[in-house]
Design a protein around this motif. Structure first.
Motif, short mmCIF file in Angstrom:
data_model
loop_
_atom_site.label_atom_id
_atom_site.label_comp_id
_atom_site.label_asym_id
_atom_site.label_seq_id
_atom_site.Cartn_x
_atom_site.Cartn_y
_atom_site.Cartn_z
N PRO A 176 0.80 -1.23 0.00
CA PRO A 176 0.00 0.00 0.00
C PRO A 176 0.83 1.28 0.00
CG PRO A 176 0.09 -0.91 2.21
CD PRO A 176 0.81 -1.89 1.32
N ARG A 177 2.15 1.15 0.07
CA ARG A 177 3.02 2.32 0.13
C ARG A 177 3.33 2.79 -1.29
NH1 ARG A 177 7.94 -0.04 3.03
NH2 ARG A 177 8.78 2.05 2.66
N GLU A 178 2.93 4.01 -1.60
CA GLU A 178 3.12 4.57 -2.94
C GLU A 178 4.43 5.36 -3.02
OE1 GLU A 178 1.17 3.64 -5.27
OE2 GLU A 178 -0.54 2.83 -4.15
N MET A 179 4.66 5.96 -4.16
CA MET A 179 5.93 6.65 -4.41
C MET A 179 6.15 7.87 -3.50
SD MET A 179 7.69 5.14 -6.92
CE MET A 179 8.76 6.44 -7.48
N PRO A 204 6.32 -0.62 -13.46
CA PRO A 204 5.09 -1.08 -12.80
C PRO A 204 5.18 -2.55 -12.42
CG PRO A 204 4.75 -0.97 -15.16
CD PRO A 204 6.11 -0.38 -14.90
N TRP A 205 4.48 -2.91 -11.37
CA TRP A 205 4.47 -4.31 -10.94
C TRP A 205 3.30 -4.51 -9.99
CZ3 TRP A 205 6.24 -7.43 -6.56
CH2 TRP A 205 6.24 -6.73 -5.37
N PHE A 253 -0.28 5.80 -11.70
CA PHE A 253 -0.43 5.94 -10.25
C PHE A 253 0.89 6.37 -9.61
CE2 PHE A 253 -3.47 3.83 -6.98
CZ PHE A 253 -3.46 4.98 -6.22
N GLY A 254 2.00 5.79 -10.08
CA GLY A 254 3.30 6.17 -9.55
C GLY A 254 3.63 7.63 -9.81
N MET A 309 1.45 10.03 -10.44
CA MET A 309 0.51 10.84 -9.66
C MET A 309 0.94 10.94 -8.21
SD MET A 309 -3.18 9.66 -11.21
CE MET A 309 -4.05 10.31 -9.79
N ALA A 310 1.45 9.85 -7.64
CA ALA A 310 1.90 9.89 -6.25
C ALA A 310 3.08 10.84 -6.08
CB ALA A 310 2.27 8.49 -5.77
N MET A 311 3.98 10.84 -7.05
CA MET A 311 5.12 11.77 -7.00
C MET A 311 4.65 13.21 -7.05
SD MET A 311 8.06 10.11 -6.76
CE MET A 311 9.27 11.29 -7.36
N ILE A 312 3.60 13.47 -7.84
CA ILE A 312 3.09 14.84 -8.00
C ILE A 312 2.16 15.22 -6.85
CG2 ILE A 312 1.66 16.34 -9.43
CD1 ILE A 312 2.68 14.76 -11.88
N LEU A 313 1.05 14.51 -6.74
CA LEU A 313 0.00 14.90 -5.78
C LEU A 313 0.39 14.62 -4.34
CD1 LEU A 313 -3.10 13.63 -7.81
CD2 LEU A 313 -2.02 15.89 -7.86
#
Length: 334
Positions: A153-156, A179-180, A205-206, A208-212
């Protein structure tokens, strides 16, 4: 004579990989192994299940160089297949696995006459161990690191992953995000939908996590980070995300700027397989933020490495050379 290229996204697996099941016990894993058919083909196995048909360019440097020569590839960067990451294993096991695979990748590069260069893998579930292995691998000769786009569940934007990315800056290590562990469950079992639908979504998603999630705002501008598969669905859906960012505050997360502000903070590879998609990618990211990526030597990779870029209509010769070689030389310090 076709223009040469540098391929920044290809995979390997060592023919004589250690038996991690023997070391850690039969209840560990499942681990990746190789069934060599003895005729230049083989099968990657995940535990006792077939995972992917492969051929000898995956593990044999001479066979790989033959492919590079046929495709006018001057240098190719190799890295693990994401199923090798072991992010769901205990961190100590994953660190051992990463070290073993990194040494195997460097051994394959040593047999290539300088044509192959390696990206490391790290136990990303433990930031301290990941930093330690990155430092060791860079000292040993890797040119950067490949990571997955999340750890469970841990994103970038996770603090541990951001700390690791800061360490990449400190070590002057380029980062390839692949991606994986794709979202979607049972619905994705038809038509290889995990690869054709969920992988592009995971890459988006990766990004977006870096941005948002504010990761780009917390990290220095000299972080060199590239997202595989042309950035997945992100370039095509940027307008949708940008519109949502301006209209709904719950979309913005903790980002300081709208998504389009961050387009100069990352690069993507060219593995989009269609001139219309590549045209959109150039229009969105700029030719100076794209590098050739083939996903070789797997069945879904670019069959003739670099041909999409070489034959792209409307691409200036300056931009073509940037994408084929110049961007990669700068990004990976080759």
């Amino acid at each position: 004579m076709p223009l040469p290229c540098i391929d920044i996204h290809s995979h390997f697996f060592p023919k004589d990989a250690p038996s991690f099941a023997t070391k850690f016990g039969e209840q560990s894993g499942p681990w990746v192994t190789l069934q060599d058919h003895g005729d230049g083909t083989g099968m990657m196995m995940l535990g006792d299940k077939p995972f992917r048909p492969v051929h000898d360019a995956l593990w044999d440097a001479k066979a790989r160089i033959k492919d590079l020569d046929a495709n006018h590839v001057e240098t190719q960067i190799i890295c693990a297949t994401p199923v090798m990451f072991a992010y769901d294993a205990p961190a100590g096991q994953a660190a051992y696995v990463a070290s073993a695979y990194n040494d195997a990748a460097l051994a394959m590069c040593a047999d290539s006459g300088g044509r192959l260069r390696a990206l490391a893998q790290v136990p990303l579930q433990d930031a301290a161990l990941a930093c330690k292995e990155l430092t060791r691998a860079m000292r040993a000769g890797c040119v950067g690191v490949q990571i997955g786009n999340h750890v469970g569940p841990r994103e970038m934007d996770d603090e541990g992953i951001v700390a690791f990315l800061q360490h990449c800056v400190d070590e002057n290590a380029a980062v390839l995000v692949h991606p994986w562990d794709m979202l979607g469950g049972e619905r994705l079992k038809r038509w290889m939908s995990a690869w054709t639908v969920a992988m592009p979504a995971e890459t988006q998603f990766g990004i977006m996590a870096m941005i948002l999630g504010g990761a780009f705002d917390r990290l220095p501008a000299d972080l060199r980070i590239c997202f595989a598969h042309g950035g997945g669905s992100f370039p095509y859906l940027l307008g949708r995300l940008e519109n949502a960012w301006h209209r709904r505050d719950i979309v913005r997360g903790i980002s300081l700027h709208p998504p389009s502000h961050y387009l100069n903070r990352f690069s993507v590879d060219s593995a989009v397989f269609d001139p219309r998609a590549l045209r959109l990618l150039v229009d969105t990211m700029g030719a100076d933020h794209i590098m050739v990526g083939s996903d070789a030597p797997f069945p879904l990779g670019e069959e003739h490495i670099g041909e999409l870029v070489r034959n792209q209509p409307g691409l200036t010769e300056v931009h073509r050379r940037q994408v084929l070689t110049e961007n990669a030389r700068s990004f990976f310090r080759l």
